[in-house]
Design a protein around this motif. Structure first.
Motif, PDB file in Angstrom:
ATOM      1  N   GLY A  61      74.635  35.047 -21.790  1.00 24.17           N
ATOM      2  CA  GLY A  61      75.268  35.637 -20.622  1.00 24.17           C
ATOM      3  C   GLY A  61      74.283  36.274 -19.666  1.00 24.17           C
ATOM      4  N   VAL A  62      74.762  37.264 -18.924  1.00 28.76           N
ATOM      5  CA  VAL A  62      73.951  37.959 -17.926  1.00 28.76           C
ATOM      6  C   VAL A  62      74.195  39.461 -18.015  1.00 28.76           C
ATOM      7  CG1 VAL A  62      73.928  36.014 -16.298  1.00 28.76           C
ATOM      8  CG2 VAL A  62      75.710  37.753 -16.111  1.00 28.76           C
ATOM      9  N   ILE A  63      73.237  40.222 -17.488  1.00 30.38           N
ATOM     10  CA  ILE A  63      73.403  41.663 -17.350  1.00 30.38           C
ATOM     11  C   ILE A  63      73.735  41.935 -15.889  1.00 30.38           C
ATOM     12  CG2 ILE A  63      72.308  43.933 -17.464  1.00 30.38           C
ATOM     13  CD1 ILE A  63      72.681  42.735 -20.208  1.00 30.38           C
ATOM     14  N   VAL A  64      74.850  42.590 -15.658  1.00 34.09           N
ATOM     15  CA  VAL A  64      75.247  42.982 -14.302  1.00 34.09           C
ATOM     16  C   VAL A  64      74.912  44.465 -14.150  1.00 34.09           C
ATOM     17  CG1 VAL A  64      77.190  43.301 -12.737  1.00 34.09           C
ATOM     18  CG2 VAL A  64      77.106  41.273 -14.204  1.00 34.09           C
ATOM     19  N   PRO A  65      74.063  44.826 -13.180  1.00 38.08           N
ATOM     20  CA  PRO A  65      73.756  46.239 -12.971  1.00 38.08           C
ATOM     21  C   PRO A  65      75.035  47.045 -12.707  1.00 38.08           C
ATOM     22  CG  PRO A  65      72.307  44.862 -11.659  1.00 38.08           C
ATOM     23  CD  PRO A  65      73.373  43.967 -12.211  1.00 38.08           C
ATOM     24  N   TYR A  66      75.148  48.195 -13.327  1.00 37.34           N
ATOM     25  CA  TYR A  66      76.382  48.977 -13.193  1.00 37.34           C
ATOM     26  C   TYR A  66      76.606  49.448 -11.759  1.00 37.34           C
ATOM     27  CZ  TYR A  66      80.380  51.652 -14.668  1.00 37.34           C
ATOM     28  OH  TYR A  66      81.665  52.114 -14.816  1.00 37.34           O
ATOM     29  N   ARG A  67      75.548  49.557 -10.973  1.00 33.06           N
ATOM     30  CA  ARG A  67      75.724  49.979  -9.575  1.00 33.06           C
ATOM     31  C   ARG A  67      76.475  48.930  -8.760  1.00 33.06           C
ATOM     32  NH1 ARG A  67      70.437  49.632 -10.339  1.00 33.06           N
ATOM     33  NH2 ARG A  67      69.327  47.854  -9.512  1.00 33.06           N
ATOM     34  N   TRP A  68      76.617  47.713  -9.277  1.00 35.86           N
ATOM     35  CA  TRP A  68      77.416  46.680  -8.603  1.00 35.86           C
ATOM     36  C   TRP A  68      78.906  46.900  -8.826  1.00 35.86           C
ATOM     37  CZ3 TRP A  68      74.987  41.195  -9.514  1.00 35.86           C
ATOM     38  CH2 TRP A  68      73.684  41.163  -8.990  1.00 35.86           C
ATOM     39  N   VAL A  69      79.274  47.708  -9.832  1.00 37.24           N
ATOM     40  CA  VAL A  69      80.688  47.923 -10.159  1.00 37.24           C
ATOM     41  C   VAL A  69      81.358  48.703  -9.036  1.00 37.24           C
ATOM     42  CG1 VAL A  69      82.290  49.012 -11.771  1.00 37.24           C
ATOM     43  CG2 VAL A  69      80.280  47.798 -12.637  1.00 37.24           C
ATOM     44  N   ARG A  70      82.476  48.155  -8.557  1.00 36.78           N
ATOM     45  CA  ARG A  70      83.235  48.799  -7.481  1.00 36.78           C
ATOM     46  C   ARG A  70      84.467  49.507  -8.023  1.00 36.78           C
ATOM     47  NH1 ARG A  70      82.079  47.111  -2.217  1.00 36.78           N
ATOM     48  NH2 ARG A  70      84.209  47.646  -1.680  1.00 36.78           N
ATOM     49  N   ALA A  71      85.082  48.962  -9.065  1.00 37.58           N
ATOM     50  CA  ALA A  71      86.292  49.563  -9.628  1.00 37.58           C
ATOM     51  C   ALA A  71      86.466  49.121 -11.067  1.00 37.58           C
ATOM     52  CB  ALA A  71      87.512  49.153  -8.808  1.00 37.58           C
ATOM     53  N   VAL A  72      87.038  50.025 -11.868  1.00 39.60           N
ATOM     54  CA  VAL A  72      87.357  49.727 -13.257  1.00 39.60           C
ATOM     55  C   VAL A  72      88.821  50.039 -13.467  1.00 39.60           C
ATOM     56  CG1 VAL A  72      86.914  50.316 -15.667  1.00 39.60           C
ATOM     57  CG2 VAL A  72      85.018  50.269 -14.025  1.00 39.60           C
ATOM     58  N   GLY A  73      89.555  49.070 -13.954  1.00 39.62           N
ATOM     59  CA  GLY A  73      90.967  49.233 -14.268  1.00 39.62           C
ATOM     60  C   GLY A  73      91.292  48.263 -15.383  1.00 39.62           C
ATOM     61  N   ASP A  74      92.380  47.522 -15.223  1.00 38.55           N
ATOM     62  CA  ASP A  74      92.695  46.482 -16.197  1.00 38.55           C
ATOM     63  C   ASP A  74      91.616  45.409 -16.198  1.00 38.55           C
ATOM     64  OD1 ASP A  74      95.023  47.767 -16.899  1.00 38.55           O
ATOM     65  OD2 ASP A  74      96.259  46.614 -15.513  1.00 38.55           O
ATOM     66  N   VAL A  75      90.967  45.226 -15.043  1.00 38.57           N
ATOM     67  CA  VAL A  75      89.812  44.341 -14.900  1.00 38.57           C
ATOM     68  C   VAL A  75      88.711  45.152 -14.228  1.00 38.57           C
ATOM     69  CG1 VAL A  75      91.203  42.244 -14.741  1.00 38.57           C
ATOM     70  CG2 VAL A  75      90.514  43.424 -12.643  1.00 38.57           C
ATOM     71  N   ILE A  76      87.513  44.598 -14.185  1.00 38.59           N
ATOM     72  CA  ILE A  76      86.388  45.256 -13.532  1.00 38.59           C
ATOM     73  C   ILE A  76      86.032  44.454 -12.283  1.00 38.59           C
ATOM     74  CG2 ILE A  76      83.952  45.884 -13.766  1.00 38.59           C
ATOM     75  CD1 ILE A  76      84.529  46.208 -16.788  1.00 38.59           C
ATOM     76  N   LEU A  77      85.965  45.139 -11.158  1.00 41.28           N
ATOM     77  CA  LEU A  77      85.574  44.502  -9.900  1.00 41.28           C
ATOM     78  C   LEU A  77      84.130  44.862  -9.593  1.00 41.28           C
ATOM     79  CD1 LEU A  77      88.651  45.180  -7.595  1.00 41.28           C
ATOM     80  CD2 LEU A  77      88.111  43.094  -8.865  1.00 41.28           C
ATOM     81  N   ILE A  78      83.349  43.833  -9.229  1.00 45.70           N
ATOM     82  CA  ILE A  78      81.955  44.064  -8.857  1.00 45.70           C
ATOM     83  C   ILE A  78      81.713  43.532  -7.453  1.00 45.70           C
ATOM     84  CG2 ILE A  78      81.143  44.023 -11.238  1.00 45.70           C
ATOM     85  CD1 ILE A  78      80.094  41.177 -10.712  1.00 45.70           C
ATOM     86  N   ASN A  79      80.594  43.968  -6.857  1.00 45.00           N
ATOM     87  CA  ASN A  79      80.201  43.420  -5.564  1.00 45.00           C
ATOM     88  C   ASN A  79      80.104  41.911  -5.674  1.00 45.00           C
ATOM     89  OD1 ASN A  79      79.965  45.864  -4.134  1.00 45.00           O
ATOM     90  ND2 ASN A  79      77.961  46.215  -5.030  1.00 45.00           N
ATOM     91  N   ASP A  80      80.184  41.235  -4.567  1.00 48.78           N
ATOM     92  CA  ASP A  80      80.256  39.782  -4.557  1.00 48.78           C
ATOM     93  C   ASP A  80      79.036  39.149  -5.215  1.00 48.78           C
ATOM     94  OD1 ASP A  80      80.942  37.192  -4.149  1.00 48.78           O
ATOM     95  OD2 ASP A  80      80.723  37.229  -1.987  1.00 48.78           O
TER      96      ASP A  80
END
Length: 96
Positions: A61-80
């Motif tokens: 897989g990949v590591i997504v930097p946490y600063r890309w995270v825009r919202a956490v709920g039932d799913v996680i939204l990240i910057n494009d």
């Protein structure tokens, strides 16, 4: 609003989407900085093959930097992530 602290492990298994609604993958693990006690990345697996077809992600897989995270709920939204992947100078993401 519920102010109850959440367990960090509750992120594992959540689906990750770009802010444009494109499925990216699923959180498999959390990357922590133990010195500062801060989450600094999400290990994302079960990747969308259309997004990562030109990358050798192997089976991990990949590591997504946490600063890309825009919202956490039932799913996680990240910057494009699609735009981030197209930028060859961007060394923030790491294929692991």
């Amino acid at each position: 609003m519920d102010e109850t602290p959440q367990e960090i492990t509750s992120l594992v298994g959540r689906e990750v989407y770009s802010n444009n609604g494109v499925f990216v993958g699923e959180v498999e693990d959390i990357r922590l900085d133990l010195d500062t006690e801060v989450v600094n990345g999400l290990a994302v697996g079960e990747l969308n093959p259309d997004l990562f077809e030109n990358y050798d992600t192997g089976r991990r897989g990949v590591i997504v930097p946490y600063r890309w995270v825009r919202a956490v709920g039932d799913v996680i939204l990240i910057n494009d992530v699609v735009e981030r992947l197209k930028t060859t100078d961007d060394e923030e993401s790491a294929v692991v």
